[in-house]
Design a protein around this motif. Sequence first.
Motif, PDB file in Angstrom:
ATOM      1  N   LEU A  69       3.784  54.995  62.315  1.00  0.00           N
ATOM      2  CA  LEU A  69       2.316  54.901  62.956  1.00  0.00           C
ATOM      3  C   LEU A  69       1.965  53.513  62.970  1.00  0.00           C
ATOM      4  N   ILE A  70       2.493  52.654  61.979  1.00  0.00           N
ATOM      5  CA  ILE A  70       2.135  51.468  61.639  1.00  0.00           C
ATOM      6  C   ILE A  70       3.292  50.194  61.726  1.00  0.00           C
ATOM      7  N   ASN A  71       3.002  49.120  62.426  1.00  0.00           N
ATOM      8  CA  ASN A  71       4.258  48.166  62.487  1.00  0.00           C
ATOM      9  C   ASN A  71       3.628  46.962  61.746  1.00  0.00           C
ATOM     10  N   ILE A  72       4.407  46.466  60.778  1.00  0.00           N
ATOM     11  CA  ILE A  72       3.806  45.281  60.044  1.00  0.00           C
ATOM     12  C   ILE A  72       4.747  43.935  60.558  1.00  0.00           C
ATOM     13  N   HIS A  73       3.938  42.924  60.988  1.00  0.00           N
ATOM     14  CA  HIS A  73       4.565  41.856  61.740  1.00  0.00           C
ATOM     15  C   HIS A  73       4.513  40.630  60.861  1.00  0.00           C
ATOM     16  N   LYS A  74       5.706  39.808  60.586  1.00  0.00           N
ATOM     17  CA  LYS A  74       5.532  38.589  59.589  1.00  0.00           C
ATOM     18  C   LYS A  74       6.060  37.529  60.397  1.00  0.00           C
ATOM     19  N   ASP A  75       5.556  36.303  60.015  1.00  0.00           N
ATOM     20  CA  ASP A  75       5.748  35.177  60.610  1.00  0.00           C
ATOM     21  C   ASP A  75       7.137  34.651  60.030  1.00  0.00           C
ATOM     22  N   VAL A  76       7.303  33.485  60.635  1.00  0.00           N
ATOM     23  CA  VAL A  76       8.844  32.736  60.195  1.00  0.00           C
ATOM     24  C   VAL A  76       8.898  32.661  58.564  1.00  0.00           C
ATOM     25  N   GLU A  77       7.846  32.561  58.035  1.00  0.00           N
ATOM     26  CA  GLU A  77       7.848  32.294  56.465  1.00  0.00           C
ATOM     27  C   GLU A  77       7.739  33.364  55.894  1.00  0.00           C
ATOM     28  N   GLY A  78       7.792  34.594  56.517  1.00  0.00           N
ATOM     29  CA  GLY A  78       7.872  36.055  55.818  1.00  0.00           C
ATOM     30  C   GLY A  78       6.529  36.441  55.357  1.00  0.00           C
ATOM     31  N   LYS A  79       5.314  35.776  55.799  1.00  0.00           N
ATOM     32  CA  LYS A  79       3.982  36.114  55.526  1.00  0.00           C
ATOM     33  C   LYS A  79       3.394  37.338  56.507  1.00  0.00           C
ATOM     34  N   ILE A  80       2.707  38.203  56.083  1.00  0.00           N
ATOM     35  CA  ILE A  80       2.243  39.185  57.096  1.00  0.00           C
ATOM     36  C   ILE A  80       1.126  38.550  58.060  1.00  0.00           C
ATOM     37  N   ALA A  81       1.589  38.741  59.329  1.00  0.00           N
ATOM     38  CA  ALA A  81       0.774  38.034  60.471  1.00  0.00           C
ATOM     39  C   ALA A  81      -0.167  39.211  61.047  1.00  0.00           C
ATOM     40  N   LEU A  82       0.416  40.473  60.963  1.00  0.00           N
ATOM     41  CA  LEU A  82      -0.311  41.454  61.893  1.00  0.00           C
ATOM     42  C   LEU A  82      -0.003  42.825  61.459  1.00  0.00           C
ATOM     43  N   ILE A  83      -0.803  43.649  61.110  1.00  0.00           N
ATOM     44  CA  ILE A  83      -0.485  44.996  60.930  1.00  0.00           C
ATOM     45  C   ILE A  83      -1.278  45.747  62.277  1.00  0.00           C
ATOM     46  N   GLN A  84      -0.104  46.373  63.131  1.00  0.00           N
ATOM     47  CA  GLN A  84      -0.536  46.893  64.268  1.00  0.00           C
ATOM     48  C   GLN A  84      -0.358  48.298  64.389  1.00  0.00           C
TER      49      GLN A  84
END
Length: 212
Positions: A69-84
Amino acid sequence: MGRRHNRQLFSLFVLVTLFFLIGSFLIVERNVKPVLMTIAEAKARILAIQTINSTINKGIVASVSYQDLINIHKDVEGKIALIQPNTVEISRLAATASALVQEQLEALESEQVYIPTGQILGSVLLANVGPRIRVSIVPLGTVRVNLISNFEDAGINQTLHQLFLEIEADIQVVIPLARTITSVSTSVPLIHTVIIGKVPQHYWQLYRPDGG
């Protein structure tokens, strides 16, 4: 003359008795009916909510995972950018939950609830005594299902993300010579996970399957 007089007295007695019985019935109905309906509504709501919770726990919770149900997107530094949210999967889940709950609520039409007369009269000692009054439950309309998201601090650099299914339905409560419509609502825990890392401020695009 005596027989005629006796017949008149008997007719008067029958008439007075009839008026007395009708008056007593109306008084009892006026005083008892609201109490009966309140008890019937309470029992119907409890049964409906138990049915909804049991249906979701058995038919939905065991077959879904957080990653579905949930996709967690991270940036190039491995930090969470978006929970979609996965809107396609959530829509399918909501439709399945709605159909299952609707089916089980409709099955309640053949399952009767009975209220002892002693309970209506408010007697503790006689709560389970006396003739039992039947209560029928009839589901009305379509069951409404929403996905509710909740974030809580779970420790240093940790966030607990919980998802609930909020189920709403309208039911008709039927007792002899009366009926009423009431709404039931319950939230059932669906899935949860602990997210490691800082969650951004604009983390969640809330999706409501009903379009709200």
